[in-house]
Design an enzyme around this catalytic site. Structure first.
Site, mmCIF file in Angstrom:
data_model
loop_
_atom_site.group_PDB
_atom_site.id
_atom_site.type_symbol
_atom_site.label_atom_id
_atom_site.label_comp_id
_atom_site.label_asym_id
_atom_site.label_seq_id
_atom_site.Cartn_x
_atom_site.Cartn_y
_atom_site.Cartn_z
ATOM 1 N N ILE A 121 -15.326 2.067 9.618
ATOM 2 C CA ILE A 121 -15.185 3.331 10.349
ATOM 3 C C ILE A 121 -13.802 3.425 10.982
ATOM 4 O O ILE A 121 -13.542 2.870 12.049
ATOM 5 C CB ILE A 121 -16.283 3.469 11.436
ATOM 6 C CG1 ILE A 121 -17.664 3.155 10.818
ATOM 7 C CG2 ILE A 121 -16.301 4.878 11.998
ATOM 8 C CD1 ILE A 121 -18.766 3.139 11.833
ATOM 9 N N GLU B 178 -7.548 -5.918 4.607
ATOM 10 C CA GLU B 178 -7.416 -5.538 3.199
ATOM 11 C C GLU B 178 -6.180 -6.176 2.562
ATOM 12 O O GLU B 178 -6.193 -6.544 1.390
ATOM 13 C CB GLU B 178 -7.355 -4.014 3.088
ATOM 14 C CG GLU B 178 -8.692 -3.386 3.436
ATOM 15 C CD GLU B 178 -8.618 -1.922 3.826
ATOM 16 O OE1 GLU B 178 -8.096 -1.635 4.927
ATOM 17 O OE2 GLU B 178 -9.064 -1.078 3.049
ATOM 18 N N ASN C 67 0.876 -1.168 0.000
ATOM 19 C CA ASN C 67 0.000 0.000 0.000
ATOM 20 C C ASN C 67 0.918 1.224 0.000
ATOM 21 O O ASN C 67 1.462 1.600 1.025
ATOM 22 C CB ASN C 67 -0.873 -0.042 1.256
ATOM 23 C CG ASN C 67 -1.886 1.075 1.292
ATOM 24 O OD1 ASN C 67 -1.874 1.974 0.444
ATOM 25 N ND2 ASN C 67 -2.774 1.024 2.270
ATOM 26 N N ARG D 237 -12.052 14.764 7.558
ATOM 27 C CA ARG D 237 -12.866 15.079 6.376
ATOM 28 C C ARG D 237 -14.295 15.403 6.781
ATOM 29 O O ARG D 237 -14.844 14.761 7.682
ATOM 30 C CB ARG D 237 -12.880 13.883 5.410
ATOM 31 C CG ARG D 237 -11.558 13.700 4.687
ATOM 32 C CD ARG D 237 -11.558 12.431 3.860
ATOM 33 N NE ARG D 237 -10.551 11.516 4.350
ATOM 34 C CZ ARG D 237 -10.426 10.251 3.969
ATOM 35 N NH1 ARG D 237 -11.248 9.739 3.083
ATOM 36 N NH2 ARG D 237 -9.468 9.496 4.451
ATOM 37 N N ARG E 60 -2.195 -2.091 -3.775
ATOM 38 C CA ARG E 60 -3.478 -1.415 -3.596
ATOM 39 C C ARG E 60 -3.454 -0.139 -4.443
ATOM 40 O O ARG E 60 -2.508 0.636 -4.379
ATOM 41 C CB ARG E 60 -3.633 -1.047 -2.131
ATOM 42 C CG ARG E 60 -4.859 -0.219 -1.910
ATOM 43 C CD ARG E 60 -4.878 0.359 -0.543
ATOM 44 N NE ARG E 60 -6.090 1.168 -0.419
ATOM 45 C CZ ARG E 60 -6.224 2.123 0.476
ATOM 46 N NH1 ARG E 60 -5.245 2.408 1.306
ATOM 47 N NH2 ARG E 60 -7.341 2.815 0.537
ATOM 48 N N HIS F 194 -12.727 2.046 -0.143
ATOM 49 C CA HIS F 194 -12.679 0.966 0.868
ATOM 50 C C HIS F 194 -13.316 -0.323 0.345
ATOM 51 O O HIS F 194 -13.771 -1.162 1.139
ATOM 52 C CB HIS F 194 -13.464 1.353 2.150
ATOM 53 C CG HIS F 194 -12.865 2.466 2.942
ATOM 54 N ND1 HIS F 194 -13.639 3.399 3.594
ATOM 55 C CD2 HIS F 194 -11.584 2.791 3.221
ATOM 56 C CE1 HIS F 194 -12.863 4.252 4.235
ATOM 57 N NE2 HIS F 194 -11.609 3.900 4.017
ATOM 58 N N ASN G 128 -13.000 -1.233 17.467
ATOM 59 C CA ASN G 128 -12.537 -1.011 18.843
ATOM 60 C C ASN G 128 -13.439 -0.197 19.752
ATOM 61 O O ASN G 128 -13.279 -0.242 20.967
ATOM 62 C CB ASN G 128 -11.163 -0.322 18.818
ATOM 63 C CG ASN G 128 -10.108 -1.216 18.213
ATOM 64 O OD1 ASN G 128 -9.908 -2.327 18.683
ATOM 65 N ND2 ASN G 128 -9.470 -0.763 17.150
HETATM 66 P P1 ADP Z 1 -7.138 4.410 8.804
HETATM 67 O O1 ADP Z 1 -8.366 4.916 8.087
HETATM 68 O O2 ADP Z 1 -6.047 5.414 8.899
HETATM 69 O O3 ADP Z 1 -6.712 3.007 8.379
HETATM 70 P P2 ADP Z 1 -7.899 3.077 11.275
HETATM 71 O O4 ADP Z 1 -8.850 2.099 10.688
HETATM 72 O O5 ADP Z 1 -6.615 2.583 11.815
HETATM 73 O O6 ADP Z 1 -7.644 4.298 10.303
HETATM 74 O O7 ADP Z 1 -8.689 3.848 12.460
HETATM 75 C C1 ADP Z 1 -8.101 4.863 13.192
HETATM 76 C C2 ADP Z 1 -9.132 5.377 14.190
HETATM 77 O O8 ADP Z 1 -9.516 4.307 15.067
HETATM 78 C C3 ADP Z 1 -8.642 6.511 15.047
HETATM 79 O O9 ADP Z 1 -9.627 7.539 15.130
HETATM 80 C C4 ADP Z 1 -8.488 5.848 16.408
HETATM 81 O O10 ADP Z 1 -8.683 6.742 17.461
HETATM 82 C C5 ADP Z 1 -9.618 4.856 16.367
HETATM 83 N N1 ADP Z 1 -9.486 3.861 17.440
HETATM 84 C C6 ADP Z 1 -8.562 2.882 17.595
HETATM 85 N N2 ADP Z 1 -8.767 2.238 18.765
HETATM 86 C C7 ADP Z 1 -9.840 2.827 19.369
HETATM 87 C C8 ADP Z 1 -10.556 2.642 20.599
HETATM 88 N N3 ADP Z 1 -10.211 1.701 21.457
HETATM 89 N N4 ADP Z 1 -11.612 3.454 20.860
HETATM 90 C C9 ADP Z 1 -11.966 4.424 20.004
HETATM 91 N N5 ADP Z 1 -11.353 4.653 18.828
HETATM 92 C C10 ADP Z 1 -10.309 3.867 18.523
#
Ligand code: ADP
Length: 398
Positions: free
Chosen positions: A207, A383, A8, A239, A89, A178, A335
């Site tokens: 998300i 992915e 990627n 965004r 990707r 996505h 998460n």
């Molecule tokens: P990207 O789109 O950059 O791949 P990710 O899928 O890694 O992003 O998601 C990043 C987001 O996930 C961030 O906003 C981060 O705060 C959130 N995140 C990760 N762990 C937690 C958690 N335990 N509670 C709330 N948000 C979380």
């Protein structure tokens, strides 16, 4: 037994994951950051270790060379020959790429031409492809597009109600993004529900920093929240998601901030979303910590974020005429029990009900109450695995 690498590539970064195929075992993964700048950082993770080095990496070819040499240095491979496939990707496949493709010069040129639709991403993706072509010219090289899964959307969903010439001449339409993630979790959901995907209506919610919601009917994307670019749809980390387009003309006229196309793009892509509303962070963990400390702006950012997702889910219940399951994935979806709980809360009329005892940190699988008509599932996305699988599939067709 073969080794396949999923790539990627961003404008100044290169994320990679090496698989043993067909076992799908992850042998190592890593990230090279600050390519083209001083003090680039290369991190390699394997066998529970994380090795980091700081050095100057001028371009993507050099980055790939460093990554390959690291694989040898750490005894992850004995020689370059062990790698038989690479999957890249690519963000924009336009209307041209309806599925993943083997890379040849024509495909590569097409990826470069499609930079018009993803000026920040496709040139970097192409640089990654060229770097591998230069160093490992004989291995199977495959491109996997973020947009392919959404090429099945009907015209009523992908067209904008604008003068037709902007579609025919400028290719302005909804492409979504996505796609690999939505497709992967939809298929995993079917397995979990024990039903063929052809019998299911699903609403998939990816998300993370970037966020998008997709309506999946019988395994096919029929609508998605991101639009012409990944700026559209729900609110995200930085965004805006959907806004009234008249706001832009108004702010151009009445403020000094919106002067050029670059200003508009920067403010809506990088300074809005959770960051814009909270005025301190784009990261959901920071937002939630501040909320616990009584920060009103963080609370508002959270509330708008949840409200936007809820509304898209509502739209897709209407588009699909109901749904069998709602799936949460990516950083926040996987998460955050808070976001999942708040999104589903109050949707019992639709048949959704989350069990608070199941909706906990680390939850995976079905988190609904036993009687809920619509299942709510947490499914970690992967992915890179989709990319590695596509390399294997196309290699066997060569
Ligand atoms: P990207 O789109 O950059 O791949 P990710 O899928 O890694 O992003 O998601 C990043 C987001 O996930 C961030 O906003 C981060 O705060 C959130 N995140 C990760 N762990 C937690 C958690 N335990 N509670 C709330 N948000 C979380």
């Amino acid at each position: 037994m073969t080794k396949t690498i999923a790539i990627n590539a961003g404008s100044s970064s290169l994320k990679w994951q090496l698989y043993q195929m067909p076992e799908e075992t992850v042998l190592a993964k890593g990230l090279i950051e600050r390519i083209g700048l001083k003090d680039s950082i290369s991190t390699v993770k394997f066998d529970g270790r994380a090795e980091k080095q700081v050095l100057d990496i001028e371009n993507h070819t050099q980055a790939v060379k460093i990554l390959l040499d690291d694989l040898i240095r750490f005894n992850i491979i004995a020689s370059y020959d062990e790698i038989t496939g690479v999957g890249h990707r690519v963000v924009a496949g336009g209307e041209y790429f309806k599925e993943s493709a083997l890379v040849d010069e024509e495909v590569l040129q097409k990826v470069e031409e499609l930079s018009l639709l993803a000026p920040l991403h496709n040139p970097a993706n192409a640089a990654g492809i060229r770097a591998f072509k230069e160093l490992l010219p004989d291995i199977t090289s495959v491109v996997v597009f973020d947009t392919s899964f959404h090429t099945t959307m009907p015209e009523k969903a992908y067209r904008y109600p604008l003068p037709t010439k902007y579609y025919t001449e400028n290719k302005v339409r909804k492409y979504g993004a996505h796609g690999t993630s939505h497709e992967y979790v939809a298929h995993e959901a079917a397995k979990l529900l024990g039903k063929p995907i052809e019998e299911l209506k699903l609403i998939t919610c990816h998300i993370g920093n970037g966020a998008s919601i997709t309506a999946v009917d019988k395994g096919i994307s029929v609508d998605t929240s991101m639009g012409f670019t990944p700026l559209g749809g729900v609110m995200m980390g930085t965004r805006s998601g959907d806004i009234d387009p008249a706001i832009i003309a108004y702010l151009m006229e009445h403020t000094d901030d919106f002067k050029t196309p670059e200003d508009i793009s920067r403010i809506l892509n990088r300074e809005s979303g959770l960051l814009g509303v909270s005025e301190f962070s784009s990261d959901m963990r920071d937002i939630h910590e501040a909320m616990r400390n009584g920060n009103d702006k963080a609370l508002l950012a959270n509330d708008i974020f949840v409200d936007r997702i809820k509304k898209y889910i509502g739209q897709y219940f209407a588009v699909l005429n109901g749904a069998d399951a709602i799936i949460f994935t990516a950083g926040i979806g996987e998460n955050s029990k808070t976001i999942r709980g708040q999104v589903i809360n109050g949707m019992t009329w639709f048949g959704c009900d989350v069990d608070p005892e199941k909706n906990v940190f680390g939850a995976e699988g079905d988190i609904s109450t036993p009687d809920a008509k619509v299942r709510v599932l947490v499914i970690p996305t992967d992915e890179e695995l989709v990319i590695a699988r596509d390399v294997e599939r196309l290699k066997n067709k060569q």
